[in-house]
Scaffold this active site. Structure first.
Site, short mmCIF file in Angstrom:
data_model
loop_
_atom_site.label_atom_id
_atom_site.label_comp_id
_atom_site.label_asym_id
_atom_site.label_seq_id
_atom_site.Cartn_x
_atom_site.Cartn_y
_atom_site.Cartn_z
N ILE A 91 -3.96 5.65 -9.71
CA ILE A 91 -2.91 6.00 -10.69
C ILE A 91 -1.75 5.01 -10.70
O ILE A 91 -0.86 5.12 -11.54
CB ILE A 91 -2.36 7.43 -10.44
CG1 ILE A 91 -1.82 7.55 -9.01
CG2 ILE A 91 -3.42 8.47 -10.72
CD1 ILE A 91 -1.15 8.89 -8.72
N GLY B 248 1.38 -1.30 -7.10
CA GLY B 248 2.68 -1.87 -6.77
C GLY B 248 2.53 -3.20 -6.09
O GLY B 248 1.42 -3.69 -5.87
N ALA C 111 1.41 -1.83 -2.40
CA ALA C 111 0.42 -0.77 -2.20
C ALA C 111 -0.19 -0.33 -3.52
O ALA C 111 0.38 -0.52 -4.60
CB ALA C 111 1.09 0.42 -1.51
N VAL D 19 -1.76 3.18 -5.38
CA VAL D 19 -1.54 4.62 -5.30
C VAL D 19 -2.72 5.35 -5.95
O VAL D 19 -3.15 4.99 -7.05
CB VAL D 19 -0.23 5.04 -5.98
CG1 VAL D 19 0.05 6.52 -5.73
CG2 VAL D 19 0.94 4.21 -5.46
N ASP E 270 16.33 0.96 -1.55
CA ASP E 270 15.65 0.44 -2.75
C ASP E 270 15.74 1.44 -3.90
O ASP E 270 14.74 1.78 -4.53
CB ASP E 270 14.19 0.11 -2.43
CG ASP E 270 13.54 -0.77 -3.51
OD1 ASP E 270 14.28 -1.45 -4.24
OD2 ASP E 270 12.31 -0.77 -3.61
#
Length: 679
Positions: free
Chosen positions: A18, A21, A24, A26, A135
């Site tokens: 879904i 990044g 990573a 997801v 962040d």
């Protein structure tokens, strides 16, 4: 990359990918043990091979797993398998704030305030546990389909900044505080700065600093003056603009000192948007030229990083103007206004032409609209609802978590797991207890907490009494007995901050080893801001203090400058933060003090006339009626007048009655200004 159907840790079944990044991937997955949907974030290979980074990442992720708050995406599990590292998180169906802003262009001030308050609550909960997000950006803020706002990716930024700053993190340079850009140092005020930039983007649809490289943007954060958001939004309330400008001060000392203080002003702005109540610390030397060493440090930290430029039109022009002129002058604003008005006029004309042509050729159908793939969610309604629907909560015991979650979601409610407990009666994954109880009337959006069965009954252990001890000791005590701990926080006027004041199950009862014990931890008394009541009427002062959650005491004093019944002073200065329920003494004016005077005089008859009698009258300046009157026939006549109120000036009027040479009675009047003596 994980294939659909892959089973991670013999528990999480991958459903679909879904998200992608910088660090990573997801995946949406099913927790087959607890029958619930989760999100699994898996580190990319290049990060997994760096064990320094991995260890830091796992430490920070485990720290984030201790955060439980309605406005934080909860972390359930951290682990590794077959050489890859993962985090299991709460799955939130919705849209990122970044995408939401792109869809709407910019948000109304009410919507921006509502979102910011929810984000602020989540960050406040983290800061109270000494966890800084590092962040904060719209990409890390999720708006769920039911309008809840949640912050995600706690701890990941800290792990990343311990290594080389890669593009995914340096992409956050649009929201990075000056101290982060300069040397990587962060505090809670760094999160406040980043949240201020997010607010700016919400209300204007653009970021305040932009450029072609991360270094260029970082230097703007350090040196450039920020264009006030009202330059782009005509009807922006003054309170929200000042909150944004205070959050984004270059010096951390000039920002809000805590998320708690920021939230107080945000809530006040939601109620009184046009009130100018935001205060600033004294101005220091905010802007300075960046040194060569600092520039090299920034360039080294941003090596091999890049970030797409989303707003390269107007904002970039503004950046170039500021570089050239050092400020925005009136001519710039006039030129910009004329340009914007011209563009708006052109757009309106084009829209009208299209609508006319569409009406002729039947291009548009104004019936039911097709369903959007990703609906734009209204976080806050612009119009008040006429009547809020209530929902009667049913009994969830015996249901699986996923079945109960779907049932409540269909009814507009939110389900939250609040711990586990062993049970002989309920199978693993089934709900044992719920809060509130069945039959309770709820509103849409309310949360229901449940305890989930872990299966067969475990060894029974006596639950220790942890009330009255500090949080760390309570957790240690419970964990040493084999219990898991769920922590909840709330304000208390009677229990000191950090102390446990309630627990469930109760002390000295039996519970299964491995079961969850929920403890309620005091945050101390809630802090509120003292309003300014000086000069206001007594009734208004009482109302303002009561509305702020404060008590008041009254005293009275005379005043020559403050009208009777208005407030002369207050014992706690306006703008200070005190515990809710504290008392503020207000001094009420009795008006000018009435002064007392006296006058001592002596009247002697003139030598050049034959005086028969004299009528003496003493007047106070500005008054028509005499203070005292005498009729005397003997001279000299001494007299004394006491208790004169008012001013210290007066007039002595003497009417003389005398005989002329023919023996006839004549009169003459003598007026003399006099001064009274103050007692």
């Amino acid at each position: 990359m994980l294939e659909n159907g892959t089973l991670v840790a013999e528990r999480y079944e991958i459903i679909e990918k879904i998200g992608i990044g910088g660090m990573a991937n997801v995946y949406k997955a099913q927790d087959i043990k607890l029958s619930r949907t989760v999100a699994v974030k898996v580190l990319k290979d290049e990060f997994s091979e760096d064990m320094t980074f991995v260890n830091k990442f796992r430490t920070e992720a485990q720290s984030a797993a201790g955060l439980e708050h309605p406005n934080i995406v909860n972390v359930y599990d951290v682990g590794s398998e077959n050489g890859f590292y993962y985090i299991v998180m709460e799955y939130v169906e919705g849209i990122t704030l970044k995408d939401y802003i792109k869809k709407k262009g910019h948000l109304s001030y009410k919507e921006a305030l509502s979102i910011t308050i929810q984000v602020g609550r989540g960050l406040q909960a983290a800061h109270e546990k000494n966890i800084i997000h590092r962040d904060v950006k719209p990409q890390n803020i999720i708006i769920s389909t039911d309008g809840k706002v949640k912050v995600t990716d706690f701890g990941i930024a800290r792990a990343a900044t311990s290594n080389t700053i890669h593009s995914d993190v340096m992409g956050s340079v649009h929201y990075a505080s000056p101290e982060q850009a300069r040397n990587g140092y962060v505090s809670n005020r760094s999160d406040i700065y980043s949240l201020g930039i997010v607010m700016y983007e919400m209300v204007t649809g653009r970021v305040p600093y932009d450029g072609d490289s991360t270094v260029q943007i970082a230097i703007q954060h350090l040196q450039d003056e920020m264009v006030p958001p009202s330059e782009y939004v005509d009807d922006l309330p003054i309170s929200l603009e000042k909150i944004i400008m205070k959050c984004t001060q270059k010096s951390p000392d000039r920002r809000y000192e805590s998320m708690e203080n920021l939230l107080l002003d945000l809530r006040k702005a939601l109620i009184n948007p046009n009130e100018d109540f935001v205060t600033y610390a004294p101005v220091g030397n905010e802007t300075r030229i960046i040194s060569e060493d600092e520039l090299k440090q920034i360039q080294d930290r941003s090596e091999d990083s890049s970030e797409p430029v989303y707003y390269t039109d107007t904002s970039k022009d503004v950046v170039e103007k500021r570089k050239k002129n050092g400020r925005n002058n009136k001519g710039d604003r006039t030129e910009k206004t004329v340009t914007i008005l011209g563009i708006i006029a052109a757009i309106v004309i084009v829209v009208i032409v299209i609508l006319l042509l569409g009406n002729v050729f039947g291009w548009f159908h104004f019936g039911s609209e097709p369903k959007q793939e990703t609906p734009v969610i209204s976080v806050i309604s612009e119009e008040p609802e006429e009547k809020e629907e209530t929902i009667t909560l049913e009994d969830l015991s015996g249901m699986s978590f996923s079945d109960a979650e779907k049932k409540l979601s269909d009814a507009g409610l939110v389900l939250k797991e609040n711990g586990t407990k062993s049970s002989d009666e309920y199978d693993e994954g089934e709900i044992i207890e719920q809060d509130p109880k069945a039959g309770t009337k709820l509103k849409k959006g309310d949360t229901v907490s449940v305890i989930v069965s872990t299966g067969e009954a475990k060894e029974q252990v006596t639950v220790p009494d942890v009330k009255g001890i500090d949080e760390e000791s309570a957790v240690s005590h419970l964990e040493s007995r084999g219990f898991k701990v769920n922590k909840e926080y709330s304000y208390s006027d009677t229990v000191g901050s950090g102390e446990v004041f309630a627990q469930d199950p109760k002390a000295n009862t039996k519970a299964g080893k491995g079961d969850t014990v929920t403890i309620q931890i005091s945050q101390g008394g809630e802090r509120v801001q003292v309003p300014n009541v000086k000069g206001s009427s007594l009734a208004d002062a009482k109302s303002a203090l009561s509305s702020a959650g404060l008590k008041y005491n009254e005293s009275e004093e005379y005043s020559d400058s403050v009208s009777e019944g208005n407030i002369i002073s207050q014992s706690v200065a306006a703008g200070e933060y005190v515990t809710r329920g504290s008392s503020v003494t207000i001094v009420v004016s009795k008006g000018p003090e009435s002064k007392k005077y006296s006058y001592q005089g002596k009247v002697e008859a003139p030598d050049n006339m034959s005086v028969e009698k004299a009528e003496i009258a003493l007047y106070q300046s500005g008054k028509d009626d005499p203070i005292k009157e005498y009729t005397v026939t003997t001279f000299p006549y001494p007299f004394f007048v006491n208790g004169i109120e008012g001013s210290g000036d007066g007039t002595l009027v003497i009417t003389w009655y005398y005989k002329d040479d023919s023996g006839n009675i004549q009169t003459t009047v003598d007026e003399q200004p006099v001064k009274f003596t103050q007692k």
